[in-house]
Design an enzyme around this catalytic site. Structure first.
Site, PDB file in Angstrom:
ATOM      1  N   ILE A  17       0.829  -1.224   0.000  1.00  0.00           N
ATOM      2  CA  ILE A  17       0.000   0.000   0.000  1.00  0.00           C
ATOM      3  C   ILE A  17       0.859   1.268   0.000  1.00  0.00           C
ATOM      4  N   ASP A  21       1.585   2.074  -6.763  1.00  0.00           N
ATOM      5  CA  ASP A  21       0.276   1.532  -7.139  1.00  0.00           C
ATOM      6  C   ASP A  21      -0.647   1.397  -5.927  1.00  0.00           C
ATOM      7  N   ASP A  71       5.053  -8.384   6.951  1.00  0.00           N
ATOM      8  CA  ASP A  71       6.016  -8.546   5.865  1.00  0.00           C
ATOM      9  C   ASP A  71       5.588  -9.746   5.035  1.00  0.00           C
ATOM     10  N   LEU A  93       0.112  -6.320  -4.097  1.00  0.00           N
ATOM     11  CA  LEU A  93       0.989  -5.399  -4.839  1.00  0.00           C
ATOM     12  C   LEU A  93       2.391  -5.355  -4.227  1.00  0.00           C
ATOM     13  N   ALA A  95       6.097  -6.200  -3.302  1.00  0.00           N
ATOM     14  CA  ALA A  95       7.175  -6.929  -3.989  1.00  0.00           C
ATOM     15  C   ALA A  95       8.487  -6.178  -3.827  1.00  0.00           C
ATOM     16  N   GLN A  96       9.599  -6.915  -3.934  1.00  0.00           N
ATOM     17  CA  GLN A  96      10.875  -6.262  -4.232  1.00  0.00           C
ATOM     18  C   GLN A  96      10.766  -6.033  -5.735  1.00  0.00           C
ATOM     19  N   SER A  97      10.432  -4.835  -6.141  1.00  0.00           N
ATOM     20  CA  SER A  97       9.940  -4.596  -7.499  1.00  0.00           C
ATOM     21  C   SER A  97      11.001  -4.028  -8.446  1.00  0.00           C
ATOM     22  N   SER A 142       3.529  -9.065 -14.156  1.00  0.00           N
ATOM     23  CA  SER A 142       4.320  -8.024 -14.823  1.00  0.00           C
ATOM     24  C   SER A 142       4.701  -8.408 -16.248  1.00  0.00           C
ATOM     25  N   GLU A 144       7.429  -7.857 -17.350  1.00  0.00           N
ATOM     26  CA  GLU A 144       8.806  -8.336 -17.228  1.00  0.00           C
ATOM     27  C   GLU A 144       8.861  -9.868 -17.393  1.00  0.00           C
ATOM     28  N   TYR A 165      13.807 -11.066 -10.650  1.00  0.00           N
ATOM     29  CA  TYR A 165      12.484 -10.474 -10.442  1.00  0.00           C
ATOM     30  C   TYR A 165      11.473 -11.097 -11.411  1.00  0.00           C
TER      31      TYR A 165
HETATM   32  P1  NAP Z   1       6.724  -0.052  -5.560  1.00  0.00           P
HETATM   33  O1  NAP Z   1       6.412   1.397  -5.644  1.00  0.00           O
HETATM   34  O2  NAP Z   1       8.129  -0.502  -5.571  1.00  0.00           O
HETATM   35  O3  NAP Z   1       5.989  -0.624  -4.260  1.00  0.00           O
HETATM   36  C1  NAP Z   1       6.289  -1.893  -3.749  1.00  0.00           C
HETATM   37  C2  NAP Z   1       5.544  -2.069  -2.444  1.00  0.00           C
HETATM   38  O4  NAP Z   1       5.890  -3.356  -1.900  1.00  0.00           O
HETATM   39  C3  NAP Z   1       5.925  -1.038  -1.373  1.00  0.00           C
HETATM   40  O5  NAP Z   1       4.775  -0.724  -0.637  1.00  0.00           O
HETATM   41  C4  NAP Z   1       6.918  -1.807  -0.525  1.00  0.00           C
HETATM   42  O6  NAP Z   1       7.006  -1.327   0.802  1.00  0.00           O
HETATM   43  C5  NAP Z   1       6.274  -3.185  -0.557  1.00  0.00           C
HETATM   44  N1  NAP Z   1       7.188  -4.233  -0.135  1.00  0.00           N
HETATM   45  C6  NAP Z   1       8.449  -4.452  -0.555  1.00  0.00           C
HETATM   46  N2  NAP Z   1       8.978  -5.500   0.075  1.00  0.00           N
HETATM   47  C7  NAP Z   1       8.036  -5.954   0.929  1.00  0.00           C
HETATM   48  C8  NAP Z   1       7.999  -6.992   1.888  1.00  0.00           C
HETATM   49  N3  NAP Z   1       9.056  -7.781   2.106  1.00  0.00           N
HETATM   50  N4  NAP Z   1       6.861  -7.182   2.594  1.00  0.00           N
HETATM   51  C9  NAP Z   1       5.787  -6.367   2.400  1.00  0.00           C
HETATM   52  N5  NAP Z   1       5.772  -5.353   1.523  1.00  0.00           N
HETATM   53  C10 NAP Z   1       6.886  -5.148   0.795  1.00  0.00           C
HETATM   54  O7  NAP Z   1       5.987  -0.847  -6.762  1.00  0.00           O
HETATM   55  P2  NAP Z   1       4.765  -0.378  -7.694  1.00  0.00           P
HETATM   56  O8  NAP Z   1       5.335   0.286  -8.890  1.00  0.00           O
HETATM   57  O9  NAP Z   1       3.743   0.292  -6.883  1.00  0.00           O
HETATM   58  O10 NAP Z   1       4.238  -1.796  -8.188  1.00  0.00           O
HETATM   59  C11 NAP Z   1       3.261  -2.498  -7.439  1.00  0.00           C
HETATM   60  C12 NAP Z   1       3.326  -3.977  -7.811  1.00  0.00           C
HETATM   61  O11 NAP Z   1       3.101  -4.144  -9.209  1.00  0.00           O
HETATM   62  C13 NAP Z   1       4.656  -4.647  -7.523  1.00  0.00           C
HETATM   63  O12 NAP Z   1       4.385  -5.982  -7.174  1.00  0.00           O
HETATM   64  C14 NAP Z   1       5.377  -4.613  -8.859  1.00  0.00           C
HETATM   65  O13 NAP Z   1       6.320  -5.647  -8.930  1.00  0.00           O
HETATM   66  C15 NAP Z   1       4.205  -4.815  -9.800  1.00  0.00           C
HETATM   67  N6  NAP Z   1       4.339  -4.227 -11.141  1.00  0.00           N
HETATM   68  C16 NAP Z   1       4.651  -2.908 -11.276  1.00  0.00           C
HETATM   69  C17 NAP Z   1       4.720  -2.357 -12.539  1.00  0.00           C
HETATM   70  C18 NAP Z   1       5.072  -0.905 -12.744  1.00  0.00           C
HETATM   71  O14 NAP Z   1       5.389  -0.536 -13.880  1.00  0.00           O
HETATM   72  N7  NAP Z   1       4.943  -0.059 -11.714  1.00  0.00           N
HETATM   73  C19 NAP Z   1       4.454  -3.148 -13.677  1.00  0.00           C
HETATM   74  C20 NAP Z   1       4.084  -4.484 -13.475  1.00  0.00           C
HETATM   75  C21 NAP Z   1       4.018  -5.016 -12.210  1.00  0.00           C
HETATM   76  P3  NAP Z   1       8.036  -0.117   1.195  1.00  0.00           P
HETATM   77  O15 NAP Z   1       7.312   1.152   0.822  1.00  0.00           O
HETATM   78  O16 NAP Z   1       8.211  -0.317   2.641  1.00  0.00           O
HETATM   79  O17 NAP Z   1       9.275  -0.315   0.386  1.00  0.00           O
HETATM   80  O1  G4F Z   2      12.487   1.876 -15.073  1.00  0.00           O
HETATM   81  P1  G4F Z   2      13.080   0.521 -15.025  1.00  0.00           P
HETATM   82  O2  G4F Z   2      13.946   0.183 -13.875  1.00  0.00           O
HETATM   83  O3  G4F Z   2      11.880  -0.485 -15.193  1.00  0.00           O
HETATM   84  P2  G4F Z   2      11.812  -2.036 -15.631  1.00  0.00           P
HETATM   85  O4  G4F Z   2      13.102  -2.719 -15.490  1.00  0.00           O
HETATM   86  O5  G4F Z   2      11.161  -2.080 -16.980  1.00  0.00           O
HETATM   87  O6  G4F Z   2      10.830  -2.622 -14.523  1.00  0.00           O
HETATM   88  C1  G4F Z   2       9.641  -1.925 -14.170  1.00  0.00           C
HETATM   89  O7  G4F Z   2       8.597  -2.354 -15.016  1.00  0.00           O
HETATM   90  C2  G4F Z   2       8.232  -3.746 -14.876  1.00  0.00           C
HETATM   91  C3  G4F Z   2       7.101  -4.008 -15.888  1.00  0.00           C
HETATM   92  O8  G4F Z   2       7.653  -4.380 -17.129  1.00  0.00           O
HETATM   93  C4  G4F Z   2       7.782  -3.956 -13.449  1.00  0.00           C
HETATM   94  F1  G4F Z   2       7.351  -5.237 -13.297  1.00  0.00           F
HETATM   95  C5  G4F Z   2       8.935  -3.655 -12.502  1.00  0.00           C
HETATM   96  O9  G4F Z   2       8.478  -3.811 -11.152  1.00  0.00           O
HETATM   97  C6  G4F Z   2       9.352  -2.207 -12.703  1.00  0.00           C
HETATM   98  O10 G4F Z   2       8.290  -1.374 -12.261  1.00  0.00           O
HETATM   99  O11 G4F Z   2      13.965   0.286 -16.365  1.00  0.00           O
HETATM  100  C7  G4F Z   2      13.422   0.477 -17.633  1.00  0.00           C
HETATM  101  C8  G4F Z   2      14.532   0.418 -18.655  1.00  0.00           C
HETATM  102  C9  G4F Z   2      15.420  -0.825 -18.536  1.00  0.00           C
HETATM  103  O12 G4F Z   2      15.653  -1.347 -19.818  1.00  0.00           O
HETATM  104  C10 G4F Z   2      16.721  -0.300 -17.947  1.00  0.00           C
HETATM  105  O13 G4F Z   2      17.886  -1.032 -18.337  1.00  0.00           O
HETATM  106  O14 G4F Z   2      15.400   1.539 -18.450  1.00  0.00           O
HETATM  107  C11 G4F Z   2      16.733   1.100 -18.534  1.00  0.00           C
HETATM  108  N1  G4F Z   2      17.589   2.042 -17.784  1.00  0.00           N
HETATM  109  C12 G4F Z   2      18.588   2.784 -18.336  1.00  0.00           C
HETATM  110  N2  G4F Z   2      19.211   3.497 -17.381  1.00  0.00           N
HETATM  111  C13 G4F Z   2      17.566   2.274 -16.469  1.00  0.00           C
HETATM  112  C14 G4F Z   2      18.586   3.191 -16.216  1.00  0.00           C
HETATM  113  N3  G4F Z   2      16.774   1.815 -15.489  1.00  0.00           N
HETATM  114  C15 G4F Z   2      16.980   2.275 -14.223  1.00  0.00           C
HETATM  115  N4  G4F Z   2      16.163   1.849 -13.226  1.00  0.00           N
HETATM  116  N5  G4F Z   2      17.984   3.166 -13.932  1.00  0.00           N
HETATM  117  C16 G4F Z   2      18.823   3.652 -14.886  1.00  0.00           C
HETATM  118  O15 G4F Z   2      19.724   4.431 -14.604  1.00  0.00           O
END
Ligand code: NAP
Ligand code: G4F
Length: 340
Positions: A17, A21, A71, A93, A95-97, A142, A144, A165
């Site tokens: 939360i 997201d 956790d 939602l 995750a170690q994301s 995801s 990913e 991941y």
């Molecule tokens: P985020 O901002 O990184 O949030 C992750 C959440 O998970 C945070 O609330 C974090 O808590 C919590 N968390 C991490 N480790 C935990 C643990 N060990 N136990 C309980 N909670 C834990 O991610 P988001 O972008 O909102 O994404 C939400 C979900 O959608 C994730 O599962 C992510 O992998 C998935 N997803 C995201 C995207 C994207 O583009 N954003 C796309 C596809 C899927 P803290 O605040 O304490 O760190």
């Molecule tokens: O923003 P990113 O770290 O996102 P990534 O790897 O696509 O993952 C995100 O989207 C996933 C959905 O497809 C989620 F499931 C996941 O939780 C997360 O939210 O990187 C995007 C792209 C990558 O190709 C990376 O190599 O950007 C490239 N990049 C280039 N320079 C970088 C950087 N990424 C990061 N984080 N930091 C850089 O300096």
């Protein structure tokens, strides 16, 4: 425990939360009069800034949002929370994301991101057997998971994950499907492509860029250090994606859905538009490539085929790529002005 189970309203539990997201989903559910419970981790600093505006003291009889320490790697708290809250819907939602970080902490990532989902599903299974009550489950799957399988990607595309991941999310995806098919649990996978916002974590590439731009404009930094600029992503606006997650949970049958925009853009394109929007000119003057941000394996191109979510749930994205970049640049510049 301070809350009371209110039988006349729906109750939701959100893991993650405090994340991007989770905060948008909490807003949506509260606006629909849900009682919302969130799992939060204990940290030495406050980690609830994204939901502060929604929170009232739990002693307040009108409180609708309740936060609980726990956790995803702690089975005991998950089970105890589910039995005491008795939610109608659980959105997983948490995750170690971070993909790059998952190469540094692969085992931890799998524990939280893969096994965390399994722990919740097992708890739901037992809860349903013992109480005869139903709980719906949403898994944050995801794009990913598709990894290097060429675009466009849809619900039938083969997974070929390129990170610990991605592998963890594939496990959680299959566990969700298995518990649906084997135990009849209403369990859905939202296979969401990258979605961003002004609340995006600061180390994901879009936010790193827009925050970096704001700092350059304010004279606090001179450069942004980035990795691979060739990668392409299907980037959409996060609050709209949480509407899609909500719709999946309200549909008559549980299923899996791809959610995205159907367009992909490179990091170069993101930089071009963002720097132009900020009035800083050519991004090449400010961006330095630092190999430390390269990944041992890369996902090159993601593009969602969203035919199913459009047809079945009537969901489609509203904010386009250029609008998204402008929202994020504008918000970061404004944030920094407010701080100064
Ligand atoms: P985020 O901002 O990184 O949030 C992750 C959440 O998970 C945070 O609330 C974090 O808590 C919590 N968390 C991490 N480790 C935990 C643990 N060990 N136990 C309980 N909670 C834990 O991610 P988001 O972008 O909102 O994404 C939400 C979900 O959608 C994730 O599962 C992510 O992998 C998935 N997803 C995201 C995207 C994207 O583009 N954003 C796309 C596809 C899927 P803290 O605040 O304490 O760190
Ligand atoms: O923003 P990113 O770290 O996102 P990534 O790897 O696509 O993952 C995100 O989207 C996933 C959905 O497809 C989620 F499931 C996941 O939780 C997360 O939210 O990187 C995007 C792209 C990558 O190709 C990376 O190599 O950007 C490239 N990049 C280039 N320079 C970088 C950087 N990424 C990061 N984080 N930091 C850089 O300096």
């Amino acid at each position: 425990m301070l809350h009371h189970i209110k039988k006349n309203k729906k109750v939701a539990l959100i893991t993650g939360i405090t994340g991007q997201d989770g905060s948008f989903l909490a807003e949506i559910l509260l606006s629909k009069n849900y009682e919302v419970h969130g799992l939060i981790r204990r940290a030495s600093t406050f980690n609830t800034s994204r939901v502060e505006h929604l929170y009232t003291d739990p002693h307040d009889t009108k409180a609708k949002l309740f936060l609980h320490y726990g956790d995803l790697n702690d089975t005991g708290t998950i089970r105890q929370l589910i039995y005491s809250i008795q939610p109608n819907e659980i959105y997983n939602l948490g995750a170690q994301s971070h993909v790059r970080v998952s190469f540094d902490t692969p085992e931890y990532t799998a524990d939280v991101t893969a096994l965390g989902a399994l722990r919740i599903l097992e708890a739901i299974k037992d809860f349903q057997i013992h109480t005869k009550k139903k709980i719906k489950f949403y898994q944050a799957s995801s794009s990913e998971m598709f990894g290097t399988t060429p675009p466009p990607q849809n619900e039938n595309t083969v997974f070929h994950p390129q990170s610990p991941y991605g592998c963890s999310k594939v496990f959680a995806y299959h566990a969700t499907k298995l518990y649906r098919e084997a135990y009849g649990i209403f369990a859905v996978n939202g296979i969401l492509f990258n979605h961003e916002s002004e609340r995006r974590g600061e180390t994901f590439v879009t936010r790193k860029i827009t925050r970096g731009i704001a700092r350059i404009k304010a004279g606090l930094d001179r450069k942004i250090f980035l990795g691979n600029l060739e990668a392409k992503r299907d980037w959409g606006y996060a609050p709209e994606y949480m509407e899609a997650a909500y719709l999946m949970m309200q549909y008559s049958v549980p299923d899996d859905y791809v959610v995205g925009t159907g367009e992909s853009h490179s990091i170069h394109e993101f930089l071009e538009i963002a720097f132009k929007e900020a009035g800083l000119g050519d991004y090449k003057k400010y961006v330095v490539i630092d190999p430390r941000y390269y990944r041992p394996a890369e996902v090159h191109n993601l593009i969602a085929d969203t035919a199913k979510v459009k047809k079945v749930l009537g969901w489609k994205p509203k904010t386009n790529f250029i609008q998204l970049v402008k929202i994020m640049v504008g918000a970061d510049i404004k944030n920094l002005k407010n701080v100064k």
